[in-house]
Design a protein around this motif. Structure first.
Motif, mmCIF file in Angstrom:
data_model
loop_
_atom_site.group_PDB
_atom_site.id
_atom_site.type_symbol
_atom_site.label_atom_id
_atom_site.label_comp_id
_atom_site.label_asym_id
_atom_site.label_seq_id
_atom_site.Cartn_x
_atom_site.Cartn_y
_atom_site.Cartn_z
ATOM 1 N N GLY A 244 0.837 -1.185 0.000
ATOM 2 C CA GLY A 244 0.000 0.000 0.000
ATOM 3 C C GLY A 244 0.875 1.238 0.000
ATOM 4 O O GLY A 244 2.106 1.146 -0.007
ATOM 5 N N VAL A 245 0.246 2.388 0.052
ATOM 6 C CA VAL A 245 0.996 3.645 0.033
ATOM 7 C C VAL A 245 0.942 4.278 1.417
ATOM 8 O O VAL A 245 -0.126 4.465 1.997
ATOM 9 N N ILE A 246 2.109 4.570 1.967
ATOM 10 C CA ILE A 246 2.199 5.227 3.265
ATOM 11 C C ILE A 246 1.815 6.692 3.100
ATOM 12 O O ILE A 246 2.381 7.402 2.271
ATOM 13 N N THR A 247 0.842 7.146 3.899
ATOM 14 C CA THR A 247 0.386 8.535 3.796
ATOM 15 C C THR A 247 0.873 9.405 4.941
ATOM 16 O O THR A 247 0.856 10.630 4.832
ATOM 17 N N SER A 248 1.289 8.788 6.041
ATOM 18 C CA SER A 248 1.902 9.551 7.128
ATOM 19 C C SER A 248 2.699 8.604 8.013
ATOM 20 O O SER A 248 2.453 7.392 8.027
ATOM 21 N N LEU A 249 3.656 9.164 8.741
ATOM 22 C CA LEU A 249 4.505 8.389 9.641
ATOM 23 C C LEU A 249 4.667 9.144 10.945
ATOM 24 O O LEU A 249 4.656 10.389 10.967
ATOM 25 N N GLU A 250 4.836 8.405 12.014
ATOM 26 C CA GLU A 250 5.137 8.995 13.304
ATOM 27 C C GLU A 250 6.565 8.623 13.666
ATOM 28 O O GLU A 250 6.884 7.444 13.835
ATOM 29 N N LEU A 251 7.427 9.622 13.763
ATOM 30 C CA LEU A 251 8.852 9.414 13.997
ATOM 31 C C LEU A 251 9.178 9.644 15.469
ATOM 32 O O LEU A 251 8.785 10.665 16.048
ATOM 33 N N ARG A 252 9.910 8.727 16.033
ATOM 34 C CA ARG A 252 10.314 8.830 17.435
ATOM 35 C C ARG A 252 11.698 9.482 17.498
ATOM 36 O O ARG A 252 12.692 8.921 17.012
ATOM 37 N N LEU A 253 11.756 10.674 18.063
ATOM 38 C CA LEU A 253 13.001 11.420 18.155
ATOM 39 C C LEU A 253 13.816 10.957 19.362
ATOM 40 O O LEU A 253 13.290 10.362 20.299
ATOM 41 N N GLU A 254 15.109 11.264 19.329
ATOM 42 C CA GLU A 254 16.023 10.924 20.413
ATOM 43 C C GLU A 254 16.782 12.185 20.839
ATOM 44 O O GLU A 254 17.030 13.078 20.021
ATOM 45 N N PRO A 255 17.158 12.262 22.122
ATOM 46 C CA PRO A 255 18.014 13.387 22.539
ATOM 47 C C PRO A 255 19.314 13.380 21.734
ATOM 48 O O PRO A 255 19.948 12.337 21.578
ATOM 49 N N LYS A 256 19.689 14.524 21.219
ATOM 50 C CA LYS A 256 20.893 14.599 20.396
ATOM 51 C C LYS A 256 22.126 14.673 21.293
ATOM 52 O O LYS A 256 22.190 15.508 22.210
ATOM 53 N N PRO A 257 23.102 13.815 21.051
ATOM 54 C CA PRO A 257 24.332 13.896 21.855
ATOM 55 C C PRO A 257 24.953 15.282 21.740
ATOM 56 O O PRO A 257 24.965 15.890 20.668
ATOM 57 N N SER A 258 25.492 15.756 22.845
ATOM 58 C CA SER A 258 26.087 17.094 22.830
ATOM 59 C C SER A 258 27.418 17.125 22.094
ATOM 60 O O SER A 258 27.853 18.179 21.618
ATOM 61 N N GLU A 259 28.058 15.962 22.006
ATOM 62 C CA GLU A 259 29.335 15.871 21.304
ATOM 63 C C GLU A 259 29.220 14.850 20.177
ATOM 64 O O GLU A 259 28.927 13.675 20.420
ATOM 65 N N ILE A 260 29.412 15.300 18.942
ATOM 66 C CA ILE A 260 29.406 14.416 17.776
ATOM 67 C C ILE A 260 30.686 14.698 17.000
ATOM 68 O O ILE A 260 30.867 15.784 16.443
#
Length: 513
Positions: free
Chosen positions: A239-255
């Motif tokens: 089928g065709v995906i019409t929307s998604l729910e994305l789970r965010l993560e805390p961004k590391p302070s050092e990359i």
């Protein structure tokens, strides 16, 4: 609504191909802007028996978005970020349409600025909390930043930092999909789960899977055996995906990022083995590049200003390892970096030739260097296609846990030399997923290259490995790896497709011939 179905004339010729360079054909095309439009289009086409190929930004390399007749449903205009929510554990979830481009998503999340015109009260409240909650990010990070979120979900892409964060499905908590009967379904993680091989379906009935498919890598470890994970990686077959729910993560302070350059490939792989066997939790990516890949980038940088800041490679450089380090503690990043430096130097790496990146601007250069690997090779394929359009991209994303990395790389490189074929080996070394691009210069070499890839697939399969790990199956691999089971997940998707799409409306040519 005006008739959204357009004849595919000269204005839309670019929509007949993706990065695989596989040529396609279609009669009509549409650019819906919401789920209701998709339902009307699908209802009309389904009644007419017209097959539908779903497209995003067409950055895939297996031909999954290339139409083999019928209609193109292009989702580029469905590019809205439509809401936000907060989990009980304080994690933020972002609702997006499938046409959102990864680079735009990253920018909006980083800047914490969204078009909230149609957001509801709960979403606006969540946004206020989000603005006061420190930096966040969505971990899947394919180097192709113009990829759409729907496309990333369609192949369950991993990205460079998959060594730490896994594949996209770990960071997607819900979908809405329109099926072949133009019905819309919401599939939330945890809502439709398998129990003794049986899973209820959103439209009624149930799906039965053989018990041996579980604990076989079909589903991500650490998660329930969930129906949503069959949709994530289904390449639009269900089928065709019409929307998604994305789970965010805390961004590391050092990359941070480090590129280690070696003059001996054996030492390079020994370095990689030492990292992947006893990994520091701060290491997010371990990427390998062989000599041919580096030579391709070196030539490519002459025409790309974005790579101009990188020094020319020493002619003695044989291979490279790109490592990303993520942490919230500066002292941990420094300790890991020091340990990496010591280990690399012990194995013959000249630390004076090492490149280090430690802020957002520099990390863009780090990812740009890694992305130059496939981009530079694509350019070479385009040159070959100018003399023969039958040539398309030939690449693998195989994995065999029982095969040491050194053996896998040597198999590829030795066979390329033996058959006098140009090619390059690079990829997610920490996960044992190597990408091999064969670069045929004419159609005879292209035919030979296909035979060689089948030989590799048979070898990998005999070692209980997978010949499809990251890029999807699309329209290239069913034909290329004929008679070899592509994946257990593909078998389950095709079984589910029999019930959901018995007339074969969705994406003809994907996953099977």
């Amino acid at each position: 609504m005006n008739n959204p179905i357009l004849l595919l004339d000269h204005r839309y010729q670019d929509y007949l191909r993706d990065e695989s360079r596989v040529p396609g054909r279609a009669d009509t095309i549409s650019f819906p802007e919401n789920e209701a439009e998709i339902q009307k289009i699908v209802d009309h086409l389904s009644q007419q028996g017209v097959p539908v190929t779903v497209q995003g930004s067409r950055t895939g390399i297996t031909g999954g978005a290339v139409p083999f007749g019928g209609h193109i449903l292009n989702l580029n205009k469905m590019d809205g970020i439509t809401g936000m929510a907060i989990d009980p554990d304080g994690r933020f979830r972002l609702q997006v349409q499938p046409g959102v481009i990864l680079a735009d998503l990253d920018r909006h999340v980083s800047e914490k600025h969204f078009n909230t015109r149609n957001w509801d009260k709960e979403s606006l409240q969540a946004l206020e909390a989000f603005k006061n909650a420190g930096p966040w990010f969505w971990p899947p990070d394919p180097s192709e930043k113009t990829a759409s979120i729907g496309g990333i979900a369609a192949v369950n892409a991993r990205g460079i930092c998959g060594f730490k964060y896994g594949s996209a499905r770990r960071h997607i908590s819900a979908l809405r999909v329109v099926d072949a009967e133009a019905r819309a379904h919401c599939i939330q993680r945890g809502q439709y789960c398998f129990d003794h091989g049986v899973c209820p379906l959103p439209w009624g009935g149930e799906l039965n899977l053989e018990p041996d498919l579980f604990n076989s890598g079909l589903f991500d470890s650490g998660q329930d055996d969930d129906l949503i994970d069959l949709y994530l990686g289904s390449e639009g077959m269900l089928g065709v995906i019409t929307s998604l729910e994305l789970r965010l993560e805390p961004k590391p302070s050092e990359i941070w990022g480090v590129v280690f350059l070696f003059t001996d490939q054996a030492q390079t792989i020994e370095f990689i083995d030492s990292l992947s066997q006893n990994p520091d939790p701060e290491i997010a990516a371990i990427e390998f590049m062989d000599h041919s890949t580096l030579a391709s980038i070196q030539n490519f940088k002459q025409t790309r200003t974005s790579l101009s800041t990188f020094p020319d490679l020493d002619p003695q450089t044989d291979s490279a390892v790109c490592i990303a380090i993520h942490s919230d503690r500066m002292n941990r990043v420094e300790a890991v970096s020091e340990r990496l430096m010591t280990s690399a130097e012990t194995l013959g790496c000249d630390l004076d030739q090492t490149w280090a990146f430690c802020n957002d601007h520099e990390m863009e250069q780090f990812y740009g260097f890694r992305h130059a690997a496939p981009e530079s090779l694509n350019t070479q394929i385009d040159i070959a296609r100018q003399t023969d359009v039958r040539i398309c991209k030939l690449g693998t994303d195989m994995q065999a846990a029982s095969m040491p990395l050194s053996e896998l790389v040597e198999m590829y490189q030795n066979d390329l030399v033996q058959h006098r074929l140009k090619g390059a080996v690079f990829g997610h070394a920490g996960d044992g997923i190597m990408h091999v691009n064969i670069l045929p210069q004419n159609f005879d070499e292209y035919t030979l290259a296909r035979k060689l890839m089948r030989k590799w697939a048979e070898n990998i399969h005999s070692r209980d490995g997978s010949v499809v790990k990251e890029h999807g199956i699309g329209k290239i691999k069913p034909h290329l790896f004929r008679s070899i089971p592509l994946s257990k997940q593909a078998s389950c998707i095709l079984k589910l497709k029999e019930g959901l799409d018995p007339d074969g409306l969705w994406n003809p040519g994907n996953m099977k011939e």
